[in-house]
Write a protein that holds these residues in place. Structure first.
Motif, PDB file in Angstrom:
ATOM      1  N   ARG A   1      38.234  39.273  44.971  1.00 42.79           N
ATOM      2  CA  ARG A   1      38.233  40.201  43.834  1.00 42.79           C
ATOM      3  C   ARG A   1      39.570  40.886  43.590  1.00 42.79           C
ATOM      4  O   ARG A   1      39.951  41.122  42.445  1.00 42.79           O
ATOM      5  N   LEU A   2      40.273  41.244  44.650  1.00 43.35           N
ATOM      6  CA  LEU A   2      41.517  41.988  44.505  1.00 43.35           C
ATOM      7  C   LEU A   2      42.689  41.054  44.225  1.00 43.35           C
ATOM      8  O   LEU A   2      42.865  40.036  44.908  1.00 43.35           O
ATOM      9  N   LYS A   3      43.475  41.406  43.230  1.00 41.01           N
ATOM     10  CA  LYS A   3      44.651  40.618  42.863  1.00 41.01           C
ATOM     11  C   LYS A   3      45.894  41.491  43.013  1.00 41.01           C
ATOM     12  O   LYS A   3      46.028  42.526  42.359  1.00 41.01           O
ATOM     13  N   LEU A   4      46.798  41.066  43.880  1.00 40.87           N
ATOM     14  CA  LEU A   4      48.026  41.811  44.133  1.00 40.87           C
ATOM     15  C   LEU A   4      49.207  41.056  43.544  1.00 40.87           C
ATOM     16  O   LEU A   4      49.363  39.853  43.768  1.00 40.87           O
ATOM     17  N   GLN A   5      50.034  41.762  42.766  1.00 42.02           N
ATOM     18  CA  GLN A   5      51.193  41.134  42.141  1.00 42.02           C
ATOM     19  C   GLN A   5      52.442  41.965  42.410  1.00 42.02           C
ATOM     20  O   GLN A   5      52.431  43.188  42.234  1.00 42.02           O
ATOM     21  N   TYR A   6      53.500  41.270  42.822  1.00 45.72           N
ATOM     22  CA  TYR A   6      54.799  41.921  43.003  1.00 45.72           C
ATOM     23  C   TYR A   6      55.789  41.301  42.012  1.00 45.72           C
ATOM     24  O   TYR A   6      55.842  40.080  41.858  1.00 45.72           O
ATOM     25  N   ARG A   7      56.567  42.166  41.332  1.00 44.86           N
ATOM     26  CA  ARG A   7      57.551  41.679  40.370  1.00 44.86           C
ATOM     27  C   ARG A   7      58.896  42.343  40.613  1.00 44.86           C
ATOM     28  O   ARG A   7      58.986  43.559  40.716  1.00 44.86           O
ATOM     29  N   LEU A   8      59.925  41.504  40.682  1.00 43.34           N
ATOM     30  CA  LEU A   8      61.298  41.989  40.812  1.00 43.34           C
ATOM     31  C   LEU A   8      62.036  41.645  39.522  1.00 43.34           C
ATOM     32  O   LEU A   8      62.109  40.478  39.136  1.00 43.34           O
ATOM     33  N   ARG A   9      62.576  42.670  38.854  1.00 45.42           N
ATOM     34  CA  ARG A   9      63.252  42.470  37.567  1.00 45.42           C
ATOM     35  C   ARG A   9      64.653  43.076  37.598  1.00 45.42           C
ATOM     36  O   ARG A   9      64.846  44.190  38.074  1.00 45.42           O
ATOM     37  N   TYR A  10      65.605  42.314  37.046  1.00 46.73           N
ATOM     38  CA  TYR A  10      66.959  42.845  36.836  1.00 46.73           C
ATOM     39  C   TYR A  10      67.210  42.896  35.337  1.00 46.73           C
ATOM     40  O   TYR A  10      67.056  41.890  34.639  1.00 46.73           O
TER      41      TYR A  10
END
Length: 244
Positions: free
Chosen positions: A131-140
């Protein structure tokens, strides 16, 4: 005569699956609003078109109202490319045009100054416990403004965003996130705390309702509490048959 048993209601938990995410979002919004009386409103449209399983083009447009939703503070349009690297990874590159409301000393009037932003990002997504959705985003991101002398750099940022969502059987998917803004060569100057609710309308259409507050770092200057809504369209691709 024995009583007739009540029919089994297979949707007896439907009200919970609908009420819980909505209540969570409203609590987050009310908590943020209690801390900061200012109010802004962001409205937008996002269209994504997939050309293959991995490659997609995205076009976004947004208006941002400020000062208790009384003024159009800025508007923007952007276009970008996205590419999936396997099951969990995705990269993207975007160009954004921004018109931001500014005061002109020369004309003694308000106008919308053009800004240009280029950004690239990489994101990773993983599911836990179904059920749990983890998202990591790195933006420059690298931004310029139009001046009399030409383009002037207004700031480079490295942004780290972590988002946790609850994917369930209903049409409602609540999520919370934190986005840390690091001004390159200087320091972290703000953190954006956000809570939202994604509502699936059809197979290709959804609405994202959200609320956030930018918390400044190293200063006590208040920031507006912002409510927002984005209408999203995601178009898939049709695989050509061998006979075509």
């Amino acid at each position: 005569m024995p009583k007739r048993p009540l029919p089994l209601n297979t949707s007896r938990f439907t009200w919970k699956s609908r009420f819980f995410p909505l209540a969570t979002f409203l609590l987050l919004a009310l908590n943020a609003q209690a801390q900061d009386p200012g109010l802004g409103l962001w409205t937008g449209v996002s269209v994504e078109k997939k050309f293959t399983k991995a490659f997609a083009v995205q076009v976004n447009a947004q208006t941002r109202f400020t000062e208790d939703v009384s003024l159009l503070g800025s508007y923007l349009g952007e276009v970008g490319l996205q590419y999936k690297l396997g099951k969990n990874w995705e990269v993207g590159g975007f160009y954004r045009y921004i018109g931001r409301r500014k005061w002109s000393r020369e004309t003694q009037d308000w106008y919308y100054r053009p800004y240009h932003r280029f950004y690239g990002e990489i994101s990773y997504e993983e599911k836990f416990w179904k059920r749990l959705k983890l998202q990591y985003r790195l933006r420059y991101q690298h931004q310029f403004r139009d001046d009399a002398e030409g383009l002037v750099v207004t700031g480079n940022y490295l942004r780290n965003k972590l988002e946790l969502g609850y994917a369930n059987a209903s049409r409602f998917t609540p999520y919370v996130s934190a986005d840390v803004f690091y001004r390159v060569g200087e320091t972290v100057d703000q953190v954006r705390y956000r809570g939202g609710l994604s509502v699936r309308l059809t197979k290709t259409q959804s609405v994202d309702v959200f609320a956030f507050n930018d918390t400044p770092v190293g200063t006590t200057d208040p920031n507006e509490f912002v409510l927002g809504v984005t209408y999203k369209v995601r178009l898939g691709y049709k695989k050509k048959k061998a006979s075509e």
